[in-house]
Design a protein around this motif. Structure first.
Motif, PDB file in Angstrom:
ATOM      1  N   ALA A 152       0.720  -1.212  -0.029  1.00 23.22           N
ATOM      2  CA  ALA A 152      -0.030   0.038   0.159  1.00 23.22           C
ATOM      3  C   ALA A 152       0.752   1.339   0.027  1.00 23.22           C
ATOM      4  O   ALA A 152       0.502   2.257  -0.746  1.00 23.22           O
ATOM      5  N   LYS A 153       1.857   1.334   0.562  1.00 19.77           N
ATOM      6  CA  LYS A 153       2.867   2.454   0.748  1.00 19.77           C
ATOM      7  C   LYS A 153       3.402   2.658  -0.526  1.00 19.77           C
ATOM      8  O   LYS A 153       3.747   3.906  -1.051  1.00 19.77           O
ATOM      9  N   GLN A 154       3.903   1.446  -1.132  1.00 19.63           N
ATOM     10  CA  GLN A 154       4.553   1.526  -2.662  1.00 19.63           C
ATOM     11  C   GLN A 154       3.495   2.228  -3.411  1.00 19.63           C
ATOM     12  O   GLN A 154       3.912   3.142  -4.380  1.00 19.63           O
ATOM     13  N   ALA A 155       2.372   1.802  -3.366  1.00 21.68           N
ATOM     14  CA  ALA A 155       1.438   2.351  -4.620  1.00 21.68           C
ATOM     15  C   ALA A 155       0.864   3.816  -4.187  1.00 21.68           C
ATOM     16  O   ALA A 155       0.380   4.643  -5.045  1.00 21.68           O
ATOM     17  N   ALA A 156       1.252   4.194  -2.969  1.00 20.46           N
ATOM     18  CA  ALA A 156       0.695   5.637  -2.434  1.00 20.46           C
ATOM     19  C   ALA A 156       1.948   6.571  -3.076  1.00 20.46           C
ATOM     20  O   ALA A 156       1.612   7.879  -3.098  1.00 20.46           O
ATOM     21  N   LEU A 157       3.042   5.992  -3.423  1.00 18.79           N
ATOM     22  CA  LEU A 157       4.202   7.069  -3.769  1.00 18.79           C
ATOM     23  C   LEU A 157       4.013   7.795  -5.313  1.00 18.79           C
ATOM     24  O   LEU A 157       3.428   7.115  -6.080  1.00 18.79           O
ATOM     25  N   PRO A 158       4.386   8.877  -5.345  1.00 17.21           N
ATOM     26  CA  PRO A 158       4.151   9.383  -6.762  1.00 17.21           C
ATOM     27  C   PRO A 158       5.214   8.858  -7.800  1.00 17.21           C
ATOM     28  O   PRO A 158       6.194   8.105  -7.216  1.00 17.21           O
ATOM     29  N   THR A 159       4.809   8.957  -9.025  1.00 15.28           N
ATOM     30  CA  THR A 159       5.704   8.464  -9.872  1.00 15.28           C
ATOM     31  C   THR A 159       7.272   8.806  -9.946  1.00 15.28           C
ATOM     32  O   THR A 159       8.282   8.446 -10.647  1.00 15.28           O
ATOM     33  N   THR A 160       7.453   9.862  -9.177  1.00 14.38           N
ATOM     34  CA  THR A 160       8.962  10.489  -9.076  1.00 14.38           C
ATOM     35  C   THR A 160       9.659   9.987  -8.011  1.00 14.38           C
ATOM     36  O   THR A 160      10.983  10.368  -7.973  1.00 14.38           O
ATOM     37  N   ALA A 161       9.137   8.934  -7.216  1.00 15.83           N
ATOM     38  CA  ALA A 161       9.898   8.243  -6.235  1.00 15.83           C
ATOM     39  C   ALA A 161       9.636   6.906  -6.170  1.00 15.83           C
ATOM     40  O   ALA A 161       8.510   6.329  -6.710  1.00 15.83           O
ATOM     41  N   SER A 162      10.560   6.120  -5.707  1.00 12.94           N
ATOM     42  CA  SER A 162      10.271   4.780  -5.220  1.00 12.94           C
ATOM     43  C   SER A 162      10.835   4.366  -3.760  1.00 12.94           C
ATOM     44  O   SER A 162      11.513   4.926  -3.260  1.00 12.94           O
ATOM     45  N   ILE A 163      10.434   3.098  -3.487  1.00 15.50           N
ATOM     46  CA  ILE A 163      10.465   2.747  -1.941  1.00 15.50           C
ATOM     47  C   ILE A 163      11.361   1.265  -2.027  1.00 15.50           C
ATOM     48  O   ILE A 163      10.755   0.391  -2.904  1.00 15.50           O
ATOM     49  N   ALA A 164      12.310   0.971  -1.281  1.00 12.33           N
ATOM     50  CA  ALA A 164      12.799  -0.331  -1.296  1.00 12.33           C
ATOM     51  C   ALA A 164      12.907  -0.714   0.116  1.00 12.33           C
ATOM     52  O   ALA A 164      12.959   0.201   1.188  1.00 12.33           O
ATOM     53  N   VAL A 175      13.555   5.658   0.740  1.00 15.86           N
ATOM     54  CA  VAL A 175      12.884   6.268  -0.392  1.00 15.86           C
ATOM     55  C   VAL A 175      13.542   7.280  -1.207  1.00 15.86           C
ATOM     56  O   VAL A 175      14.404   8.008  -0.659  1.00 15.86           O
ATOM     57  N   THR A 176      13.678   7.022  -2.520  1.00 12.10           N
ATOM     58  CA  THR A 176      14.694   7.714  -3.401  1.00 12.10           C
ATOM     59  C   THR A 176      13.899   8.381  -4.558  1.00 12.10           C
ATOM     60  O   THR A 176      12.974   7.664  -5.058  1.00 12.10           O
ATOM     61  N   PRO A 177      14.180   9.596  -5.148  1.00 15.17           N
ATOM     62  CA  PRO A 177      13.912  10.142  -6.124  1.00 15.17           C
ATOM     63  C   PRO A 177      13.996   9.418  -7.505  1.00 15.17           C
ATOM     64  O   PRO A 177      15.253   8.763  -7.503  1.00 15.17           O
ATOM     65  N   THR A 178      13.087   9.185  -8.590  1.00 15.65           N
ATOM     66  CA  THR A 178      13.419   8.512  -9.775  1.00 15.65           C
ATOM     67  C   THR A 178      13.818   9.268 -11.129  1.00 15.65           C
ATOM     68  O   THR A 178      14.081   8.956 -11.932  1.00 15.65           O
TER      69      THR A 178
END
Length: 600
Positions: free
Chosen positions: A491-503, A535-538
Motif C-alpha cells: 500500500a505504501k509503494q502504491a501511494a508514492l508518486p511516480t517520481t519516487a520509489s521505495i525499497a 525512499v529515493t527520487p526516480t
C-alpha cells in the motif's frame, strides 16, 4: 509417748522437706534462672571497605539472631544470597567474619583482593533488604545460604564493631517437678501432723474409775439439780447428742483446713507452662540452644538446580525503580537518564522517540511499563552473570512483557526488550521460586533456533504467505503483519508518486536473542530486527519530502538524494519444542522509528 514424738517429728520433717522443694523450684526461675541470650562481638581493624558476615556465622547458635553494627560515620548493611554478595564484592579486599566453634566466638580475617575500594552498595538490585543509619540493630532469621554485607559507602573503612545476639532457651524443666513434689509432700506432712494430733488426743492420760465402772451413780429425779434437768430436756428436744455435734464440727474444720492446700496445689500446677516441665519430644528445636553448624533441608534434586536470579519481591522492587526512572526520563526527554535503566533495542526506540518529541511535541510517546499487577515473574536459574528475568505487568486495559538484563553483579537490571502483549496466551511457565533455564541462541531443542527467529519473521513481513517460513508461524491473531507486513508495504509503494520509489530491507539486530524454557520444554524468545525503508527520487531534479516522525528525527523537510528510515521491531515468540506440531506464536511486539537520515 515415744511413738507420739516420732509422729510429730516425722510431720515436721516432711513439712520442712516440702518447703525446701518448693523454694528450690522457685529458685530455678529466680536465683538459678539461665540467661535469655548470648552475644558475641568482633572488632575489625584492617580498614577494609567491606565486611561480609556469612549465614554460617549467623547460625553459630540456633534461633533468630540480632546483628548490631556501629563504629562508623555511616553504617550500611544489606543481606542477599551468599553467591550474590560474593559476586558483588568481587575482587575487593574485605573482612570475612566467621564463627569459631572451639571458642564459640565470632572472629574476623581479611581477604585480600586486587581493589581496595568498591562502589556505594546502596540501592543494588541484588539486595533482598538493605538498612542505613548511624548505628544498626537488625533482627534476622536468615537461612545458611544468606550473607550480610556491611559497608559505609564503599570508599571508606567499613564499620568496625559487629556483634550478634542469639536467644537462649529459658526453659527450666525442674521447676514443675520440684514445686509439684513439694506441694505433694506438704499435703503428706499436713496429714501426718493431723494424724499425730488425733492419736495424741485419743491416748492422753489415764482416768480414775470407781466401782461403778467409771460412771457416776444416778441420783433420784427429785434430787437432780433443776439446771441439769432443763439441760437434758433441751438436748433431748434437739434430736441429737451434743458430743456427736462437737465431733462432726472438729472433723469438718480439719477438712476445711486441708481443702485450701489442695486448691492451691491444683492452681499452681495448672499455671505452670511447658517450659517448667521436662520435654521428651525428639524435636531438637525444644532443646537448649547450643552452638551448632547450620544444616540444609533442601531435597537433593532441588540442590542440583541453580537458584532463580531474583525473588518475586526483588522483581517488584526492581520494576518499581525502573518505572520511577522511566517516568522522569519520559517527562524530561532525558535519554541519558533512560540509559541507566534501558538498553539495546528498548533504549534505541526510547532515545529516538525523545528526539522526535523534542522536534514535534504532538508526537506520541514510547511504550511504557505501567504501574500494575506483576502477573508473571520468570527469573533465569543462575549463580553467575549476565542474568535475565522475564516479567508480565498487567493492567485492566493492557499488558506488557519485559525482558530484563543484568550484565554484572554491580550493574542494575535494565530493560532489554519491552513489548505490548497482543492478546495471545502466554504458555505455562515454571514457578518464580524455581525459575527457568536460559537456552543457548543455537539450541536444537526447539522447532526453530532462537537466533534464526528474527530473520525468518522478517521474511514473512516482506513476502507474506509466499514466504518459505510462513508455514512455521501462526498467522491467526498476528496483527503486526497488518501493520508493517506485505499488505502495508504494498500500500505504501502504491501511494508514492511516480517520481519516487521505495525499497524495503531488514537486518537482524545486534541484540542477542533471549530464550527462557517453558513448562512444556518449549521457550519464550525475545528477539529484535530492523526494518529499513529507503525512499529515493526516480527522476532528475525530483525531491523527496519526509513527513511526520521521519521529518522530525531527520531534521529534513526535503531532499534530492532520498531518505532512509530504520524502524526497530522488538518481538516476543512462543516456540514449541522440537517434534511438536504446534506453530510458533507471536505473543507481543513493539516497533518504532529509531533512525532517519539522508541517503549518502
Amino acid at each position: 509417748m515415744q511413738g507420739e514424738k516420732v509422729r510429730f517429728v516425722l510431720a515436721v520433717v516432711t513439712l520442712v522437706v516440702a518447703a525446701l522443694l518448693v523454694l528450690l523450684g522457685l529458685g530455678q526461675r529466680t536465683v538459678f534462672a539461665p540467661p535469655d541470650s548470648v552475644t558475641s562481638s568482633v572488632v575489625t581493624k584492617s580498614g577494609a571497605t567491606l565486611t561480609v558476615l556469612p549465614g554460617k556465622a549467623l547460625k553459630g547458635y540456633p534461633g533468630r539472631e540480632t546483628i548490631s553494627i556501629s563504629g562508623g560515620a555511616k553504617v550500611f548493611a544489606a543481606y542477599a544470597r551468599t553467591a550474590d554478595v560474593k559476586g558483588w564484592v568481587g575482587d575487593t579486599t574485605y573482612n570475612s567474619i566467621s564463627f569459631d566453634t572451639t571458642t564459640n566466638e565470632l572472629v574476623s580475617k581479611t581477604v585480600k583482593g586486587s581493589s581496595a575500594k568498591a562502589p556505594d552498595p546502596a540501592g543494588s538490585d541484588l539486595w533482598l533488604q538493605q538498612y542505613q543509619g548511624e548505628t544498626l540493630s537488625i533482627p534476622l532469621d536468615a537461612p545458611s545460604d544468606i550473607s550480610l554485607l556491611i559497608a559505609s559507602d564503599g570508599s571508606t573503612a567499613a564499620p568496625s564493631k559487629v556483634s550478634v545476639t542469639w536467644p537462649l532457651s529459658t526453659a527450666t524443666p525442674l521447676v514443675g517437678p520440684l514445686v509439684a513434689g513439694g506441694l505433694l509432700v506438704f499435703v503428706i506432712g499436713i496429714l501426718l501432723f493431723v494424724w499425730a494430733i488425733v492419736h495424741h488426743r485419743r491416748t492422753r492420760g489415764p482416768r480414775r474409775t470407781s466401782g461403778t465402772g467409771g460412771k457416776r451413780p444416778k441420783l433420784p429425779r427429785s434430787e437432780r439439780p433443776r439446771s441439769v434437768r432443763q439441760g437434758r430436756k433441751a438436748a433431748l428436744g434437739s434430736g441429737s447428742s451434743g458430743g456427736a455435734v462437737e465431733g462432726r464440727g472438729r472433723r469438718g474444720r480439719r477438712l476445711i483446713a486441708v481443702v485450701p492446700v489442695i486448691l492451691v496445689s491444683s492452681i499452681a500446677l495448672a499455671g505452670c507452662s511447658s517450659q517448667y516441665w521436662p520435654q521428651f519430644s525428639s524435636d531438637s528445636s525444644s532443646s537448649a540452644a547450643t552452638p551448632s553448624a547450620p544444616t540444609t533441608t533442601a531435597p537433593a534434586q532441588a540442590a542440583a538446580l541453580q537458584p532463580p536470579a531474583v525473588t518475586v519481591g526483588q522483581a517488584k522492587e526492581i520494576l518499581s525503580r525502573i518505572t520511577a526512572v522511566q517516568t522522569k526520563a519520559d517527562t524530561d526527554l532525558d535519554a541519558t537518564l533512560a540509559a541507566t535503566r534501558f538498553t539495546g533495542s528498548a533504549l534505541a526506540e526510547r532515545s529516538a522517540n525523545y528526539a522526535i518529541r523534542k522536534a514535534d511535541s504532538t508526537a506520541a510517546g514510547p511504550l511504557t511499563i505501567p504501574t500494575g499487577k506483576l502477573d508473571v515473574t520468570l527469573p533465569q536459574q543462575t549463580n553467575s552473570w549476565p542474568r535475565t528475568v522475564f516479567a508480565v505487568v498487567q493492567t485492566t486495559s493492557a499488558a506488557v512483557g519485559v525482558t530484563l538484563l543484568q550484565p554484572t553483579a554491580r550493574d542494575p537490571y535494565k530493560v532489554e526488550y519491552l513489548v505490548g502483549l497482543d492478546g495471545a496466551q502466554v504458555p505455562k511457565l515454571p514457578a518464580a521460586s524455581v525459575g527457568a533455564a536460559r537456552l543457548a541462541p543455537d539450541v536444537k531443542l526447539l522447532t526453530m533456533e532462537p537466533d534464526q527467529l528474527a530473520a525468518a519473521y522478517a521474511d514473512i513481513l516482506k513476502n507474506g504467505d509466499a514466504s518459505t517460513e510462513a508455514a512455521k508461524f501462526q498467522a491467526t491473531g498476528d496483527t503486526l503483519r497488518d501493520k508493517i507486513g506485505k499488505p502495508y508495504k504494498d500500500a505504501k509503494q502504491a501511494a508514492l508518486p511516480t517520481t519516487a520509489s521505495i525499497a524495503y530491507s531488514s537486518e537482524v539486530s545486534s541484540d542477542p536473542s533471549v530464550a527462557l524454557a517453558t513448562f512444556d520444554a518449549g521457550a519464550i524468545v525475545s528477539v529484535s530486527l530492523d526494518e529499513i525503508e529507503t525512499v529515493t527520487p526516480t527522476k532528475a531534479g525530483a525531491q523527496v519530502n519526509p513527513e511526520g516522525e521521519v521529518k522530525a528525527l531527520s531534521g529534513l523537510s526535503q531532499t534530492t538524494k532520498g531518505i532512509t528510515a530504520t524502524y526497530g521491531v522488538q518481538l516476543l515468540f512462543s516456540v514449541p519444542p522440537v517434534g511438536s506440531t504446534d506453530k510458533i506464536v507471536l505473543l507481543g511486539f513493539s516497533q518504532g522509528l529509531i533512525s532517519a537520515k539522508e541517503v549518502p
